[in-house]
Design an enzyme around this catalytic site. Sequence first.
Site, PDB file in Angstrom:
ATOM      1  N   ARG A   1      68.794  44.615  24.121  1.00 37.88           N
ATOM      2  CA  ARG A   1      67.855  44.959  25.194  1.00 37.88           C
ATOM      3  C   ARG A   1      66.421  45.069  24.687  1.00 37.88           C
ATOM      4  NH1 ARG A   1      66.643  43.028  28.988  1.00 37.88           N
ATOM      5  NH2 ARG A   1      68.877  42.889  29.385  1.00 37.88           N
TER       6      ARG A   1
ATOM      7  N   LYS B   1      42.930  45.180  29.475  1.00 36.94           N
ATOM      8  CA  LYS B   1      43.911  45.729  30.424  1.00 36.94           C
ATOM      9  C   LYS B   1      45.318  45.388  29.926  1.00 36.94           C
ATOM     10  CE  LYS B   1      40.677  45.414  34.274  1.00 36.94           C
ATOM     11  NZ  LYS B   1      40.337  44.752  35.555  1.00 36.94           N
TER      12      LYS B   1
ATOM     13  N   LYS C   1      28.712  47.279  30.799  1.00 36.53           N
ATOM     14  CA  LYS C   1      29.286  47.083  32.124  1.00 36.53           C
ATOM     15  C   LYS C   1      28.494  47.858  33.170  1.00 36.53           C
ATOM     16  CE  LYS C   1      33.401  45.772  32.423  1.00 36.53           C
ATOM     17  NZ  LYS C   1      34.862  45.715  32.650  1.00 36.53           N
TER      18      LYS C   1
ATOM     19  N   GLU D   1      27.291  42.724  31.745  1.00 35.83           N
ATOM     20  CA  GLU D   1      27.872  42.381  33.042  1.00 35.83           C
ATOM     21  C   GLU D   1      26.777  42.424  34.108  1.00 35.83           C
ATOM     22  OE1 GLU D   1      30.366  45.012  36.043  1.00 35.83           O
ATOM     23  OE2 GLU D   1      31.624  44.363  34.373  1.00 35.83           O
TER      24      GLU D   1
ATOM     25  N   ASP E   1      30.194  38.926  37.273  1.00 34.34           N
ATOM     26  CA  ASP E   1      31.288  39.674  37.882  1.00 34.34           C
ATOM     27  C   ASP E   1      31.389  39.440  39.379  1.00 34.34           C
ATOM     28  OD1 ASP E   1      33.444  41.576  37.635  1.00 34.34           O
ATOM     29  OD2 ASP E   1      32.154  43.018  38.655  1.00 34.34           O
TER      30      ASP E   1
END
Length: 287
Positions: free
Chosen positions: A105, A141, A173, A203, A224
Amino acid sequence: MSSFLSPLPRLLIEPVVRAALLEDLGRAGDVTTDAVIPAGARFEAVIASRQPGVIAGIDAAVIAFELVDPSLKVTVERGDGARVAPGDVVLRLDGPARAILTAERVALNIACRMSGIATATAGLVEIARRHGKAQIVCTRKTTPGLRALEKHAVKAGGGSNHRFGLDDAVLIKDNHIAVAGGVVPAIHAAKAHAGHMVKIEVEVDTLAQLDAALAEGVDAVLLDNMDPPTLKDAVAMVGGRALTEASGRVSRETVGPIAASGVDLISVGWITHSAPILDLGLDAAGV
């Protein structure tokens, strides 16, 4: 793809696999296998694909079996980056049955997940190549603890890696810009802090912000959530002075028009945080 893919060092993979085995074995080990399978029983098995796709995570799967029993014979038929059709054998296993069933597994969990990431990436890469020059890149992410494996899976699918962590490069950002008081003050602060080897990307949400960033001489711009016509205008505006990266709402349906805008990079978060697994299964050899 696989011939150009360098394997991850075992030093990076083994702690992740070991932790997964410890989680699965718990306090008492595999009580089902130990009760049902005689200690001396042997088993010949294969891991094969049940779907078309791209393989990744095979080194981790091998380590899972080896950690449970080093005497197991594990033969890799198709390594990371290999394309498979339903029924294609990926691994062959021969040895103590208890070890194979106990590690099964964990080995499959990792290989299925990483192969799903590689397969999703490969699909986007193929579409992007038909429409432009853009590379598909991943983001931060990722699943905590699995970043190295997941980013390696992106490369197995023909994609490229963005930052591995916060220490790789400066990426200014929207919230950095808001707190710093604007694009220009944020870039000035970054340049004053960063060493000469550190790249700076910013960004931007609008062409006005892009103009301000370009005037400060940044290395890359993250465009973006811009639609394809605006992206095309942005690429023309940059004129090769910086790398252009498109981000936001990227899917199999939108990646073609985004690539056609002429951007250099397309960053996609879902290929690591939400890609469906590739279905791989372990069965007795010859069945």
